[in-house]
Design a protein around this motif. Structure first.
Motif, mmCIF file in Angstrom:
data_model
loop_
_atom_site.group_PDB
_atom_site.id
_atom_site.type_symbol
_atom_site.label_atom_id
_atom_site.label_comp_id
_atom_site.label_asym_id
_atom_site.label_seq_id
_atom_site.Cartn_x
_atom_site.Cartn_y
_atom_site.Cartn_z
ATOM 1 N N UNK A 106 46.197 -38.887 -73.768
ATOM 2 C CA UNK A 106 45.722 -39.491 -75.016
ATOM 3 C C UNK A 106 44.201 -39.512 -75.025
ATOM 4 N N UNK A 107 43.605 -38.907 -76.061
ATOM 5 C CA UNK A 107 42.150 -38.777 -76.162
ATOM 6 C C UNK A 107 41.855 -38.015 -77.454
ATOM 7 N N UNK A 108 40.570 -37.799 -77.715
ATOM 8 C CA UNK A 108 40.161 -36.904 -78.796
ATOM 9 C C UNK A 108 39.786 -35.564 -78.173
ATOM 10 N N UNK A 109 40.320 -34.496 -78.746
ATOM 11 C CA UNK A 109 40.059 -33.157 -78.250
ATOM 12 C C UNK A 109 39.212 -32.398 -79.272
ATOM 13 N N UNK A 110 38.183 -31.725 -78.768
ATOM 14 C CA UNK A 110 37.288 -30.943 -79.624
ATOM 15 C C UNK A 110 37.333 -29.479 -79.211
ATOM 16 N N UNK A 111 37.429 -28.601 -80.188
ATOM 17 C CA UNK A 111 37.218 -27.184 -79.916
ATOM 18 C C UNK A 111 35.783 -26.842 -80.310
ATOM 19 N N UNK A 112 35.297 -25.724 -79.820
ATOM 20 C CA UNK A 112 33.944 -25.288 -80.152
ATOM 21 C C UNK A 112 33.871 -23.775 -80.039
ATOM 22 N N UNK A 113 32.837 -23.211 -80.633
ATOM 23 C CA UNK A 113 32.632 -21.760 -80.577
ATOM 24 C C UNK A 113 31.140 -21.475 -80.449
ATOM 25 N N UNK A 114 30.836 -20.386 -79.748
ATOM 26 C CA UNK A 114 29.438 -19.950 -79.658
ATOM 27 C C UNK A 114 29.409 -18.471 -79.320
ATOM 28 N N UNK A 115 28.208 -17.929 -79.340
ATOM 29 C CA UNK A 115 28.043 -16.495 -79.060
ATOM 30 C C UNK A 115 27.771 -16.250 -77.584
ATOM 31 N N UNK A 116 28.045 -17.208 -76.756
ATOM 32 C CA UNK A 116 27.836 -17.078 -75.316
ATOM 33 C C UNK A 116 27.878 -18.471 -74.742
ATOM 34 N N UNK A 117 28.193 -18.599 -73.471
ATOM 35 C CA UNK A 117 28.390 -19.949 -72.947
ATOM 36 C C UNK A 117 27.089 -20.732 -72.816
ATOM 37 N N UNK A 118 25.932 -20.089 -73.016
ATOM 38 C CA UNK A 118 24.682 -20.835 -73.023
ATOM 39 C C UNK A 118 24.123 -20.979 -74.431
ATOM 40 N N UNK A 119 24.778 -20.341 -75.399
ATOM 41 C CA UNK A 119 24.307 -20.441 -76.769
ATOM 42 C C UNK A 119 24.772 -21.762 -77.372
ATOM 43 N N UNK A 120 24.161 -22.134 -78.490
ATOM 44 C CA UNK A 120 24.502 -23.406 -79.111
ATOM 45 C C UNK A 120 25.962 -23.399 -79.550
ATOM 46 N N UNK A 121 26.619 -24.528 -79.288
ATOM 47 C CA UNK A 121 28.022 -24.689 -79.635
ATOM 48 C C UNK A 121 28.147 -25.290 -81.028
ATOM 49 N N UNK A 122 29.113 -24.792 -81.782
ATOM 50 C CA UNK A 122 29.498 -25.403 -83.049
ATOM 51 C C UNK A 122 30.879 -26.020 -82.811
ATOM 52 N N UNK A 123 30.976 -27.336 -83.030
ATOM 53 C CA UNK A 123 32.192 -28.065 -82.722
ATOM 54 C C UNK A 123 33.083 -28.228 -83.938
ATOM 55 N N UNK A 124 34.377 -28.293 -83.695
ATOM 56 C CA UNK A 124 35.320 -28.754 -84.701
ATOM 57 C C UNK A 124 35.202 -30.267 -84.830
ATOM 58 N N UNK A 125 35.938 -30.830 -85.783
ATOM 59 C CA UNK A 125 35.811 -32.254 -86.084
ATOM 60 C C UNK A 125 36.704 -33.131 -85.212
ATOM 61 N N UNK A 126 37.482 -32.539 -84.326
ATOM 62 C CA UNK A 126 38.251 -33.312 -83.361
ATOM 63 C C UNK A 126 39.678 -33.595 -83.773
ATOM 64 N N UNK A 127 40.539 -33.751 -82.764
ATOM 65 C CA UNK A 127 41.946 -34.132 -82.950
ATOM 66 C C UNK A 127 42.231 -35.330 -82.053
ATOM 67 N N UNK A 128 42.686 -36.404 -82.669
ATOM 68 C CA UNK A 128 43.058 -37.576 -81.873
ATOM 69 C C UNK A 128 44.509 -37.435 -81.459
ATOM 70 N N UNK A 129 44.738 -37.241 -80.176
ATOM 71 C CA UNK A 129 46.094 -37.093 -79.633
ATOM 72 C C UNK A 129 46.555 -38.416 -79.040
ATOM 73 N N UNK A 130 47.732 -38.863 -79.483
ATOM 74 C CA UNK A 130 48.349 -40.057 -78.892
ATOM 75 C C UNK A 130 49.677 -39.660 -78.287
ATOM 76 N N UNK A 131 49.842 -40.005 -77.018
ATOM 77 C CA UNK A 131 51.088 -39.718 -76.313
ATOM 78 C C UNK A 131 51.783 -41.040 -76.049
ATOM 79 N N UNK A 132 52.957 -41.200 -76.632
ATOM 80 C CA UNK A 132 53.707 -42.458 -76.492
ATOM 81 C C UNK A 132 54.710 -42.362 -75.356
ATOM 82 N N UNK A 133 54.735 -43.411 -74.514
ATOM 83 C CA UNK A 133 55.674 -43.396 -73.376
ATOM 84 C C UNK A 133 57.121 -43.513 -73.861
#
Lengths: 113, 112
Positions: free
Chosen positions: B85-112
């Motif tokens: 359970x957490x917020x997960x963000x994806x991102x994209x860039x033109x290389x791992x040292x280039x500036x990242x552009x992030x998605x707006x996030x997904x709040x995942x809840x895992x219920x026991x």
């Protein structure tokens, strides 16, 4: 190694006041970044640096300035704070040409009244 | 400029089920796609990344797939646990040292 550290952790400013946020990393990383995080908007890049003495604008640079006088430090300045700058600020760093991705600091929560 | 869209914004699953989060990117020059996990009040932490010369990457219960033609990439978590359970963000860039552009996030809840 402390990794990436940020100072201060919390701060409350009045509109028009100025302040500087400090980011420090002890991993000898070339690249450093400043992001802001607002609810529902993810992380947005403010400014970044590809090496000592260099800086560049990101997505949302207006109202902020930065300096990278030493390789290990990246400073973010607010000259005249506005309520719209209320946010959580994260610093990150990564090595040049590396495969480790960006490492983030613990964040600074800034409130501008 | 690059734009990254992320769906869904919230996701609730039962413990043990799988979770899938999807992202699309706009810049065909992007070639590095990391995923970050952010627990409440904590810093984002890299959990897995993929480069455009690979279609899939797996690390224990986490996998990422990339479809360069469709400009889609997805995070798959199997056998979910409450600690996922957490917020997960994806991102994209033109290389791992280039500036990242992030998605707006997904709040995942895992219920026991």
């Amino acid at each position: 190694n402390a990794g990436v550290t940020q100072t201060p952790k919390f701060r409350v400013l009045k509109t028009g006041q100025s302040m500087t946020l400090l980011c420090a990393q002890d991993m000898n990383h070339e690249y450093m970044y400043w992001y802001r995080q607002d609810p529902g908007m993810g992380l947005r890049l403010i400014h970044y640096s590809v090496g000592e003495g260099t800086t560049a604008k990101g997505e949302v640079p207006d109202g902020y300035n930065v300096s990278r006088l030493k390789k290990q430090n990246f400073l973010l300045g607010l000259e005249s704070a506005a309520p719209s700058q209320t946010s959580v600020y994260f610093c990150a760093s990564t090595e040049a040409g590396g495969s480790s991705g960006q490492f983030f600091g613990p964040g600074t929560r800034l409130t501008v009244l | 400029g690059e734009n990254v869209e992320q769906h869904p914004s919230t996701l609730s699953v039962q413990e043990g089920d799988s979770a899938v989060i999807k992202c699309t990117y706009s810049d065909s020059a992007s070639n590095y796609f990391p995923w970050y996990k952010q627990e409440l009040g904590k810093r984002p932490q890299l959990i897995i990344d993929i480069r455009s010369n690979v279609g899939e990457k797996k690390d224990q219960r986490i996998a990422v797939t990339l479809n360069k033609t469709a400009k889609h990439f997805s995070l798959h978590i199997t056998e979910t646990q409450p600690e996922d359970s957490a917020v997960y963000f994806c991102a994209a860039s033109k290389g791992n040292t280039d500036k990242l552009i992030f998605g707006t996030g997904t709040r995942l809840q895992v219920f026991p």
